[in-house]
Design a protein around this motif. Structure first.
Motif, PDB file in Angstrom:
ATOM      1  N   GLU A   2       0.831  -1.198   0.000  1.00 31.53           N
ATOM      2  CA  GLU A   2       0.000   0.000   0.000  1.00 31.53           C
ATOM      3  C   GLU A   2       0.869   1.253   0.000  1.00 31.53           C
ATOM      4  N   PHE A   3       0.364   2.281  -0.682  1.00 27.86           N
ATOM      5  CA  PHE A   3       0.986   3.597  -0.598  1.00 27.86           C
ATOM      6  C   PHE A   3       0.806   4.126   0.824  1.00 27.86           C
ATOM      7  N   SER A   4       1.513   5.184   1.153  1.00 24.40           N
ATOM      8  CA  SER A   4       1.369   5.808   2.467  1.00 24.40           C
ATOM      9  C   SER A   4      -0.049   6.320   2.702  1.00 24.40           C
ATOM     10  N   SER A   5      -0.836   6.457   1.649  1.00 27.64           N
ATOM     11  CA  SER A   5      -2.232   6.895   1.746  1.00 27.64           C
ATOM     12  C   SER A   5      -3.195   5.728   1.980  1.00 27.64           C
ATOM     13  N   ASN A   6      -2.652   4.536   2.214  1.00 25.89           N
ATOM     14  CA  ASN A   6      -3.409   3.307   2.454  1.00 25.89           C
ATOM     15  C   ASN A   6      -4.150   2.786   1.230  1.00 25.89           C
ATOM     16  N   GLN A   7      -3.814   3.273   0.043  1.00 24.43           N
ATOM     17  CA  GLN A   7      -4.369   2.744  -1.196  1.00 24.43           C
ATOM     18  C   GLN A   7      -3.430   1.676  -1.738  1.00 24.43           C
ATOM     19  N   SER A   8      -3.979   0.686  -2.414  1.00 26.22           N
ATOM     20  CA  SER A   8      -3.172  -0.369  -2.999  1.00 26.22           C
ATOM     21  C   SER A   8      -2.175   0.216  -3.997  1.00 26.22           C
ATOM     22  N   ALA A   9      -0.943  -0.281  -3.967  1.00 22.04           N
ATOM     23  CA  ALA A   9       0.084   0.163  -4.915  1.00 22.04           C
ATOM     24  C   ALA A   9       0.026  -0.624  -6.220  1.00 22.04           C
ATOM     25  N   ASP A  10      -0.679  -1.749  -6.220  1.00 21.08           N
ATOM     26  CA  ASP A  10      -0.786  -2.582  -7.412  1.00 21.08           C
ATOM     27  C   ASP A  10      -1.627  -1.879  -8.478  1.00 21.08           C
ATOM     28  N   ASN A  11      -1.079  -1.748  -9.668  1.00 20.65           N
ATOM     29  CA  ASN A  11      -1.750  -1.064 -10.783  1.00 20.65           C
ATOM     30  C   ASN A  11      -2.138   0.367 -10.432  1.00 20.65           C
ATOM     31  N   ALA A  12      -1.290   1.063  -9.691  1.00 20.81           N
ATOM     32  CA  ALA A  12      -1.638   2.420  -9.259  1.00 20.81           C
ATOM     33  C   ALA A  12      -0.473   3.407  -9.313  1.00 20.81           C
ATOM     34  N   ILE A  13       0.680   3.022  -9.812  1.00 21.84           N
ATOM     35  CA  ILE A  13       1.823   3.938  -9.881  1.00 21.84           C
ATOM     36  C   ILE A  13       1.646   4.888 -11.068  1.00 21.84           C
ATOM     37  N   SER A  14       1.772   6.196 -10.779  1.00 25.03           N
ATOM     38  CA  SER A  14       1.615   7.224 -11.814  1.00 25.03           C
ATOM     39  C   SER A  14       2.861   8.071 -12.019  1.00 25.03           C
ATOM     40  N   SER A  15       3.838   7.961 -11.112  1.00 23.13           N
ATOM     41  CA  SER A  15       5.069   8.742 -11.230  1.00 23.13           C
ATOM     42  C   SER A  15       6.116   8.167 -10.285  1.00 23.13           C
ATOM     43  N   HIS A  16       7.364   8.612 -10.465  1.00 18.41           N
ATOM     44  CA  HIS A  16       8.443   8.188  -9.559  1.00 18.41           C
ATOM     45  C   HIS A  16       9.553   9.240  -9.544  1.00 18.41           C
ATOM     46  N   ARG A  17      10.340   9.181  -8.490  1.00 13.43           N
ATOM     47  CA  ARG A  17      11.558   9.993  -8.407  1.00 13.43           C
ATOM     48  C   ARG A  17      12.581   9.255  -7.555  1.00 13.43           C
ATOM     49  N   TRP A  18      13.834   9.661  -7.690  1.00 17.28           N
ATOM     50  CA  TRP A  18      14.932   9.105  -6.907  1.00 17.28           C
ATOM     51  C   TRP A  18      15.121   9.982  -5.669  1.00 17.28           C
ATOM     52  N   VAL A  19      15.250   9.364  -4.505  1.00 19.02           N
ATOM     53  CA  VAL A  19      15.366  10.092  -3.245  1.00 19.02           C
ATOM     54  C   VAL A  19      16.338   9.381  -2.311  1.00 19.02           C
ATOM     55  N   ILE A  20      16.609  10.029  -1.171  1.00 13.70           N
ATOM     56  CA  ILE A  20      17.296   9.337  -0.084  1.00 13.70           C
ATOM     57  C   ILE A  20      16.212   8.715   0.801  1.00 13.70           C
ATOM     58  N   GLY A  21      16.556   7.713   1.556  1.00 17.68           N
ATOM     59  CA  GLY A  21      15.576   6.944   2.307  1.00 17.68           C
ATOM     60  C   GLY A  21      14.683   7.723   3.243  1.00 17.68           C
ATOM     61  N   GLY A  22      15.141   8.828   3.808  1.00 20.67           N
ATOM     62  CA  GLY A  22      14.353   9.591   4.763  1.00 20.67           C
ATOM     63  C   GLY A  22      13.112  10.237   4.176  1.00 20.67           C
ATOM     64  N   ALA A  23      13.021  10.304   2.857  1.00 17.85           N
ATOM     65  CA  ALA A  23      11.870  10.925   2.204  1.00 17.85           C
ATOM     66  C   ALA A  23      10.690   9.980   2.076  1.00 17.85           C
ATOM     67  N   CYS A  24      10.853   8.742   2.492  1.00 14.98           N
ATOM     68  CA  CYS A  24       9.830   7.711   2.254  1.00 14.98           C
ATOM     69  C   CYS A  24       8.919   7.512   3.459  1.00 14.98           C
ATOM     70  N   ASP A  25       7.636   7.342   3.147  1.00 16.38           N
ATOM     71  CA  ASP A  25       6.633   7.092   4.169  1.00 16.38           C
ATOM     72  C   ASP A  25       6.231   5.617   4.238  1.00 16.38           C
ATOM     73  N   ALA A  26       6.418   4.881   3.177  1.00 15.12           N
ATOM     74  CA  ALA A  26       6.053   3.465   3.121  1.00 15.12           C
ATOM     75  C   ALA A  26       7.084   2.732   2.269  1.00 15.12           C
ATOM     76  N   TRP A  27       7.235   1.429   2.502  1.00 10.35           N
ATOM     77  CA  TRP A  27       8.259   0.656   1.801  1.00 10.35           C
ATOM     78  C   TRP A  27       7.650  -0.539   1.097  1.00 10.35           C
ATOM     79  N   ALA A  28       8.078  -0.789  -0.126  1.00 12.50           N
ATOM     80  CA  ALA A  28       7.639  -1.968  -0.863  1.00 12.50           C
ATOM     81  C   ALA A  28       8.343  -3.193  -0.280  1.00 12.50           C
ATOM     82  N   THR A  29       7.666  -4.308  -0.313  1.00 10.93           N
ATOM     83  CA  THR A  29       8.273  -5.545   0.215  1.00 10.93           C
ATOM     84  C   THR A  29       8.217  -6.646  -0.810  1.00 10.93           C
TER      85      THR A  29
END
Length: 149
Positions: A122-149
């Protein structure tokens, strides 16, 4: 008497025929296999689990997978089911678009290498991440609210 050795030869050949096709060349594709052949510094996205159905790859940011700019375009938005990171940083995926980088997000560390299925993520917004990615960027780890497993 000569019929017995011929029959044994036929049986032996038939047995070998069932063993030979079960080689590694016919093994099902996996994200581990895709990772090994992936180019360094890129993230990849796939439309199916186990890194099948190549959508695209990117070394930079892409703020809208559904527009005509960037590495991902048009029909690539909202169809990713597995992702791979062979870069040196973290990839942050969003369920929204735009350069403000707001909304639900999920990240994949380079050390995690891939997420073979986003079905249970799930995204940090509690929505499913499956079939829901619309954009991406490269960051350092501290910018992340949720982690893919």
């Amino acid at each position: 008497m000569r019929k017995m050795p011929a029959a044994l030869t036929v049986l032996a050949m038939a047995a070998l025929g069932t063993v030979v096709p079960a080689s590694a060349a016919h093994a099902a594709p996996t994200c581990a296999t895709a990772y090994e052949s992936a180019s360094r510094t890129y993230m990849y996205a796939y439309s199916s689990a186990n890194c099948v159905g190549f959508l695209g790859k990117a070394a930079g940011n892409d703020s809208n997978w559904g527009d005509s700019g960037g590495s991902f375009q048009g029909g690539d938005t909202n169809v990713a089911t597995s992702v791979l990171n062979k870069g040196s940083d973290v990839v942050q995926f969003f369920n929204g678009t735009g350069m403000d980088w707001t909304g639900g997000n999920i990240c994949l560390k380079s050390s995690e290498r891939f997420a073979s299925s986003l079905h249970d993520n799930e995204f940090s917004s509690n929505q499913s991440a499956d079939n829901a990615i619309s954009s991406h960027r490269w960051v350092i780890g501290g910018a992340c609210d949720a982690w893919a497993t």
